[in-house]
Design an enzyme around this catalytic site. Structure first.
Site, PDB file in Angstrom:
ATOM      1  N   LYS A  71       4.210   9.220  -1.404  1.00 32.92           N
ATOM      2  CA  LYS A  71       4.102   8.721  -0.026  1.00 32.92           C
ATOM      3  C   LYS A  71       5.096   9.394   0.927  1.00 32.92           C
ATOM      4  O   LYS A  71       4.825   9.508   2.120  1.00 32.92           O
ATOM      5  CB  LYS A  71       4.301   7.205  -0.001  1.00 32.92           C
ATOM      6  N   ASP A 107      -0.119   0.259   5.389  1.00 32.82           N
ATOM      7  CA  ASP A 107       0.345  -0.894   4.596  1.00 32.82           C
ATOM      8  C   ASP A 107       0.749  -2.084   5.477  1.00 32.82           C
ATOM      9  O   ASP A 107       0.270  -3.201   5.294  1.00 32.82           O
ATOM     10  CB  ASP A 107       1.561  -0.507   3.742  1.00 32.82           C
TER      11      ASP A 107
END
Ligand code: ATR
Length: 288
Positions: A71, A107
């Site tokens: 990420k 997210d």
């Protein structure tokens, strides 16, 4: 599924990747809306990340999710990143727009959307956030745009402090931090409206572990646990027992995926179908 010469390819890159539920969720969503898209998983070794990203461009892969451990490492290979992904320092979604790779992080916004769909309002709320890792950062950023106060409790104090300080100038909320301990949780819970577990505590195989003593919970506090394996963590079970409202990690998984789905397709996501698919798959895995 009719795969043709025009089918657009999306996928997920990470390592390990074998247990990801994203392909089943996204392929069900594409099918539900009759979109000519397919979603596959790519296991990429860390020394091959550069080549993998060149491959994404060369093959014209349309969209990607990014998971552990890439990420953050993926960022240098992108052409643009969205303002929130830049601040959070992590990307979980990529759109290939005519060979320009744009990174997003869905997210935190997924968590906000999931809460809103569960009729939980963040405005004027006191929030306790357990954890300061990747997922917590994204949640903290988005929640701090709306909530009144966010108390970040992390095992490694410095990480919590850094996160709080990075958000202070950018948010509307009063962002504070404290050392994570049983006592700190007890004290801060007295003034809290929402508690979020964004640590990995409670995850299988340690499904009987929680950071929060059940005696300190009360039915007025909304409990959100980002852990989704098991679906009902000990924290969620304890909260339900006393009649508190809860949200589990599946909602977050579904909503972060749903936001990515919209980035790639431009369509509103079939949330219900995506959630049903995940829940069914988890049940099936549990019975194996
Ligand atoms: P993710 O990207 O999934 O959020 P991460 O970045 O490794 O994963 O973050 C994991 C979070 O869980 C961290 O806040 C971590 O605390 P530290 O910053 O102190 O490492 C927290 N965590 C993991 N195990 C924990 C434990 N046993 N007790 C308390 N916190 C824990």
């Amino acid at each position: 599924m009719n795969v043709s010469g025009k089918t657009r390819i999306c996928g997920i890159i990470g390592n390990p990747i074998e247990h990801t539920l994203s392909p089943i969720m996204h392929n069900a969503a594409f099918k539900e809306l009759d979109l000519d898209f397919i979603y596959v998983a790519f296991k990429v070794e860390k020394e091959c990340l550069r080549e993998a990203m060149e491959g994404i461009r060369a093959l014209g892969i349309h969209g990607l999710n990014v998971t552990i451990p890439y990420k953050e490492k993926i960022i240098p290979f992108l052409d643009e990143i969205s303002p929130e992904a830049k601040i959070i320092g992590s990307v979980n979604t990529i759109l290939n727009q005519s060979n320009k790779l744009i990174g997003y992080n869905t997210d935190g916004i997924g968590a906000v959307k999931a809460l809103e769909d569960n009729k939980v309002e963040l405005i004027q709320k006191n929030v306790i956030l357990l954890g300061a890792g990747g997922a917590a950062k994204s949640i903290a950023f988005h929640f701090s745009q709306k909530a009144k106060k966010i108390m970040i409790l992390n095992r490694t104090l410095d990480r919590g402090k850094k996160l709080a300080e990075s958000l202070r100038s950018r948010s509307n909320a009063d962002v504070c931090w404290d050392q994570l301990s049983r006592e700190a949780i007890r004290n801060h819970l007295k003034k809290a409206d929402i508690l979020i577990n964004a640590t990995s505590v409670g995850m299988n195989p340690e499904s009987d572990v929680t950071l929060v003593d059940p005696n300190w919970l009360n039915p007025e506090i909304f409990i959100f646990d980002i852990v989704y394996g098991p679906v009902e963590t000990k924290l969620i079970r304890d909260a339900k027992k006393i009649g508190a409202k809860t949200m589990d990690g599946i909602d977050m998984l579904v909503y972060q995926g749903a936001m990515a789905f919209t980035i790639w397709t431009g369509n509103a996501p079939p949330i219900k179908k995506m959630k049903e698919t995940i829940v069914e798959k988890i049940k099936e895995l549990r019975n194996k």
